[in-house]
Design a protein around this motif. Structure first.
Motif, mmCIF file in Angstrom:
data_model
loop_
_atom_site.group_PDB
_atom_site.id
_atom_site.type_symbol
_atom_site.label_atom_id
_atom_site.label_comp_id
_atom_site.label_asym_id
_atom_site.label_seq_id
_atom_site.Cartn_x
_atom_site.Cartn_y
_atom_site.Cartn_z
ATOM 1 N N GLN A 317 -5.009 10.062 4.329
ATOM 2 C CA GLN A 317 -5.597 10.825 5.435
ATOM 3 C C GLN A 317 -6.065 12.194 4.939
ATOM 4 O O GLN A 317 -7.165 12.643 5.258
ATOM 5 C CB GLN A 317 -4.550 10.984 6.548
ATOM 6 C CG GLN A 317 -5.169 11.323 7.887
ATOM 7 C CD GLN A 317 -4.109 11.248 8.997
ATOM 8 O OE1 GLN A 317 -2.907 11.153 8.740
ATOM 9 N NE2 GLN A 317 -4.555 11.297 10.232
ATOM 10 N N ARG A 318 -5.216 12.847 4.127
ATOM 11 C CA ARG A 318 -5.594 14.168 3.587
ATOM 12 C C ARG A 318 -6.836 14.074 2.714
ATOM 13 O O ARG A 318 -7.657 14.976 2.679
ATOM 14 C CB ARG A 318 -4.449 14.765 2.756
ATOM 15 C CG ARG A 318 -3.358 15.413 3.546
ATOM 16 C CD ARG A 318 -2.516 16.375 2.693
ATOM 17 N NE ARG A 318 -2.222 15.905 1.353
ATOM 18 C CZ ARG A 318 -1.253 15.044 1.057
ATOM 19 N NH1 ARG A 318 -0.486 14.548 2.024
ATOM 20 N NH2 ARG A 318 -1.048 14.676 -0.186
ATOM 21 N N LEU A 319 -6.945 12.956 1.979
ATOM 22 C CA LEU A 319 -8.095 12.765 1.086
ATOM 23 C C LEU A 319 -9.316 12.206 1.819
ATOM 24 O O LEU A 319 -10.351 11.970 1.208
ATOM 25 C CB LEU A 319 -7.708 11.823 -0.073
ATOM 26 C CG LEU A 319 -6.623 12.334 -1.026
ATOM 27 C CD1 LEU A 319 -6.216 11.252 -2.010
ATOM 28 C CD2 LEU A 319 -7.078 13.583 -1.773
ATOM 29 N N ARG A 320 -9.143 11.961 3.136
ATOM 30 C CA ARG A 320 -10.216 11.421 3.990
ATOM 31 C C ARG A 320 -10.771 10.113 3.426
ATOM 32 O O ARG A 320 -11.981 9.909 3.312
ATOM 33 C CB ARG A 320 -11.344 12.452 4.154
ATOM 34 C CG ARG A 320 -10.815 13.693 4.847
ATOM 35 C CD ARG A 320 -11.863 14.703 5.130
ATOM 36 N NE ARG A 320 -11.283 15.822 5.854
ATOM 37 C CZ ARG A 320 -11.934 16.924 6.161
ATOM 38 N NH1 ARG A 320 -13.203 17.046 5.812
ATOM 39 N NH2 ARG A 320 -11.353 17.904 6.815
ATOM 40 N N MET A 321 -9.835 9.231 3.058
ATOM 41 C CA MET A 321 -10.206 7.925 2.508
ATOM 42 C C MET A 321 -9.920 6.842 3.534
ATOM 43 O O MET A 321 -9.192 7.065 4.510
ATOM 44 C CB MET A 321 -9.394 7.653 1.230
ATOM 45 C CG MET A 321 -9.759 8.572 0.087
ATOM 46 S SD MET A 321 -8.732 8.256 -1.357
ATOM 47 C CE MET A 321 -9.162 6.550 -1.728
ATOM 48 N N ASP A 322 -10.497 5.654 3.290
ATOM 49 C CA ASP A 322 -10.236 4.482 4.129
ATOM 50 C C ASP A 322 -8.720 4.285 4.230
ATOM 51 O O ASP A 322 -8.024 4.192 3.213
ATOM 52 C CB ASP A 322 -10.885 3.247 3.482
ATOM 53 C CG ASP A 322 -10.820 2.009 4.379
ATOM 54 O OD1 ASP A 322 -9.918 1.933 5.227
ATOM 55 O OD2 ASP A 322 -11.683 1.132 4.226
ATOM 56 N N SER A 323 -8.205 4.252 5.439
ATOM 57 C CA SER A 323 -6.749 4.231 5.615
ATOM 58 C C SER A 323 -6.153 2.826 5.581
ATOM 59 O O SER A 323 -4.946 2.653 5.715
ATOM 60 C CB SER A 323 -6.386 4.892 6.955
ATOM 61 O OG SER A 323 -6.987 4.163 8.011
ATOM 62 N N ARG A 324 -6.982 1.774 5.380
ATOM 63 C CA ARG A 324 -6.444 0.406 5.372
ATOM 64 C C ARG A 324 -5.893 0.066 3.983
ATOM 65 O O ARG A 324 -6.627 0.110 2.998
ATOM 66 C CB ARG A 324 -7.530 -0.594 5.755
ATOM 67 C CG ARG A 324 -7.929 -0.531 7.237
ATOM 68 C CD ARG A 324 -9.035 -1.525 7.559
ATOM 69 N NE ARG A 324 -10.193 -1.361 6.690
ATOM 70 C CZ ARG A 324 -10.690 -2.321 5.915
ATOM 71 N NH1 ARG A 324 -10.138 -3.519 5.894
ATOM 72 N NH2 ARG A 324 -11.765 -2.090 5.172
ATOM 73 N N PHE A 325 -4.614 -0.228 3.953
ATOM 74 C CA PHE A 325 -4.010 -0.661 2.686
ATOM 75 C C PHE A 325 -2.803 -1.533 2.996
ATOM 76 O O PHE A 325 -2.248 -1.484 4.091
ATOM 77 C CB PHE A 325 -3.604 0.551 1.830
ATOM 78 C CG PHE A 325 -2.433 1.332 2.351
ATOM 79 C CD1 PHE A 325 -1.138 1.089 1.895
ATOM 80 C CD2 PHE A 325 -2.615 2.331 3.307
ATOM 81 C CE1 PHE A 325 -0.057 1.814 2.385
ATOM 82 C CE2 PHE A 325 -1.536 3.065 3.791
ATOM 83 C CZ PHE A 325 -0.251 2.804 3.326
ATOM 84 N N SER A 326 -2.419 -2.353 2.020
ATOM 85 C CA SER A 326 -1.180 -3.121 2.171
ATOM 86 C C SER A 326 -0.165 -2.551 1.194
ATOM 87 O O SER A 326 -0.525 -1.985 0.155
ATOM 88 C CB SER A 326 -1.416 -4.605 1.888
ATOM 89 O OG SER A 326 -1.569 -4.814 0.504
ATOM 90 N N TYR A 327 1.103 -2.689 1.536
ATOM 91 C CA TYR A 327 2.159 -2.113 0.709
ATOM 92 C C TYR A 327 3.257 -3.156 0.540
ATOM 93 O O TYR A 327 3.796 -3.673 1.520
ATOM 94 C CB TYR A 327 2.723 -0.851 1.391
ATOM 95 C CG TYR A 327 3.911 -0.256 0.682
ATOM 96 C CD1 TYR A 327 3.737 0.653 -0.357
ATOM 97 C CD2 TYR A 327 5.213 -0.615 1.034
ATOM 98 C CE1 TYR A 327 4.826 1.193 -1.013
ATOM 99 C CE2 TYR A 327 6.304 -0.082 0.383
ATOM 100 C CZ TYR A 327 6.106 0.823 -0.640
ATOM 101 O OH TYR A 327 7.184 1.357 -1.309
ATOM 102 N N THR A 328 3.566 -3.505 -0.696
ATOM 103 C CA THR A 328 4.600 -4.500 -1.005
ATOM 104 C C THR A 328 5.581 -3.889 -1.989
ATOM 105 O O THR A 328 5.163 -3.399 -3.051
ATOM 106 C CB THR A 328 3.971 -5.763 -1.647
ATOM 107 O OG1 THR A 328 2.937 -6.249 -0.806
ATOM 108 C CG2 THR A 328 5.015 -6.837 -1.885
#
Length: 517
Positions: A317-328
């Motif tokens: 969010q701070r980097l203003r990037m696409d916020s969709r990611f998966s985390y495993t």
């Protein structure tokens, strides 16, 4: 050197008498047979170092003989000699694990060269490595004494790792001792360098600082991301640079290496600090300030790495990037199997994070379990066991499943580890932390020459758990022990792999980008 026994199998063996005489003049003992059946019977009775095997023989072909030889002795080197240059014959032979392949007519020197390559390879490699390192020793010595900057330190460490891995192929204890002395000197100088510069790197207005844990994603990984394909950011916990080099060839079976680099782990070089810094994009002092509920100090109850996903979302969010990611996150075998089953789901996201904890568990288990101390007794065996784990791991299977799709794979770690050998006495109160490579507490008593101390944790970008808390970090191969039960703990932890302190192995760690082949 004891005499080398060669078995030469060829139905036209009479025409090869001059070749056999030539090999015997070079000190080899050659037994000659005309067919595969006799060769197999001979091998059941006699010790043979190398088999020279004709491919086209009546009765039983060379390829058929080769298969049966491997049933008798899987390890015996076999050189296939044939008139047949057909690609499928070569493929069959190579698939059946031949050691070398010669096309008829062969001249005596060709055969001799092949034998030397097989039999003398280890000795020749050892001699060449020793000679090359002797030439490089002075260059490394001069580099260590020329006040290297942080980039030059990364370069020095990469060279040391290269020579350490080359030295493991030799059996020269004298040269290994020379190398280990040079590496220890490098770590001594590196600790002095970090003591002088570390606090300056963390200053908000620092003009010149290396990429570190808290700037890794922003400054290194973001430029590596490919907007056109799914990106997988794989963080293998506690992976030293030499372990990375040991597993890289296994990655390269499925992926093409595009970029390989190193960066600096923050202090303490431990999961709780460095990995949270990677995902938050912040120093621990700033994580505590922004996430007071989630950040846990060493002396507080609760998991210390439970909120990486939340920290990472905030960084995006701070980097203003696409916020969709998966985390495993994989911390046990059940997690690994679940990741393997769901691996193709990662392709639905522009960015997927996989945190894999095996190497850290290995280093901790090695401290506790005698059998692992035996299996990973030094750096060479520690690399070997890491490579063996990765080759047979669910992680490797999962990545192979992804490799036939177009993906961008970024591999990194949070910190490394060092084999500790030198006990350092520390006195502290009950609140002092237990880590062997760093400690924080209110009333620490230590020899300032043996540690790097931060009386004000803020100077090291660290939270202050209590009003009078200070941090100390072990340097080189030191480990921090209390006076009570001192001898027991000194002996129990000596030669174990630990992390949290200042050494090349803990602080200079890998980051690499690979793409599908």
């Amino acid at each position: 050197m004891s005499q080398i026994n060669i078995l030469w199998v060829d139905d036209e063996i009479e025409s090869l008498k001059s070749q056999i005489i030539f090999l015997e003049s070079k000190g080899y003992k050659v037994s000659a047979l005309t067919n595969g059946y006799d060769a197999l019977e001979f091998l059941k009775e006699q010790v043979v170092d190398v088999v020279l095997l004709d491919e086209s023989m009546p009765g039983i072909t060379g390829l058929e003989t080769l298969g049966k030889i491997k049933e008798i002795d899987q390890q015996i080197p076999v050189v296939m000699i044939t008139k047949n240059e057909a690609e499928n014959v070569m493929d069959d032979a190579i698939g059946s694990q031949i050691t070398d392949y010669l096309i008829k007519p062969v001249n005596p020197n060709q055969v001799l060269l092949s034998l030397k390559k097989i039999i003398d390879n280890k000795r020749l490699v050892a001699e060449k490595t020793t000679s090359a390192y002797q030439q490089q020793f002075r260059t490394l010595f001069m580099a260590l004494n020329s006040n290297p900057d942080y980039n030059e330190w990364m370069d020095i460490y990469k060279k040391l790792v290269y020579w350490e891995m080359e030295m493991s192929k030799t059996d020269s204890p004298e040269m290994l001792e020379v190398f280990n002395t040079q590496k220890a000197e490098a770590n001594t100088e590196f600790a002095k360098y970090i003591s002088r510069h570390y606090a300056d790197w963390l200053h908000p207005k620092a003009q010149d600082a290396p990429i570190m844990s808290h700037t890794l994603f922003r400054d290194k990984i973001v430029p590596m991301l490919d907007p056109a394909v799914p990106n997988v950011f794989l963080l293998i916990d506690n992976l030293r640079y030499d372990q990375f080099k040991a597993i890289l060839p296994i990655f390269q079976e499925s992926f093409r290496l595009v970029e390989e680099d190193t960066f600096y782990s923050i202090l303490p070089t431990s999961t709780q600090y460095s990995r949270n810094a990677v995902f938050a994009g912040l120093l621990p002092i700033d994580i505590e300030q922004k996430f007071p509920q989630e950040w846990k100090n060493d002396d507080e109850e609760g998991g210390k790495n439970l909120y990486e996903e939340k920290f990472f979302a905030a960084q995006l969010q701070r980097l203003r990037m696409d916020s969709r990611f998966s985390y495993t996150k994989v911390v046990n075998h059940a997690d690994a199997q679940q990741m393997l089953s769901n691996i193709h789901n990662l392709l639905d996201y522009p960015l997927s994070i996989i945190v894999y904890n095996f190497v850290d568990m290995l280093s901790h288990a090695r401290t506790e379990m005698e059998v692992l101390k035996e299996l990973a007794g030094d750096e060479t065996s520690y690399r070997s066991i890491t490579a063996s784990w990765f080759e047979h791991s669910p992680l490797h299977q999962a990545l192979k499943k992804l490799s036939d799709k177009k993906i961008n794979l970024i591999l990194a770690t949070d910190h490394g580890s060092v084999r500790v050998k030198t006990p350092v006495k520390v006195i502290g109160d009950k609140q002092t932390t237990t880590n062997l490579r760093y400690k924080h507490g209110r009333n620490l008593n230590y020899d300032p020459k043996e540690v790097l101390a931060f009386r004000d944790p803020k100077d090291a970008g660290l939270p202050r758990p209590n009003v009078n808390s200070s941090y100390i970090f072990a340097r080189e191969d030191g480990y921090l022990c209390y006076p009570n039960n001192y001898n027991y703990f000194v002996n129990y932890y000596r030669n174990t792999f630990q992390h949290g302190g200042i050494s090349l192995e803990e602080m200079i760690v890998p980051v690499a980008r690979m793409v599908s082949k």
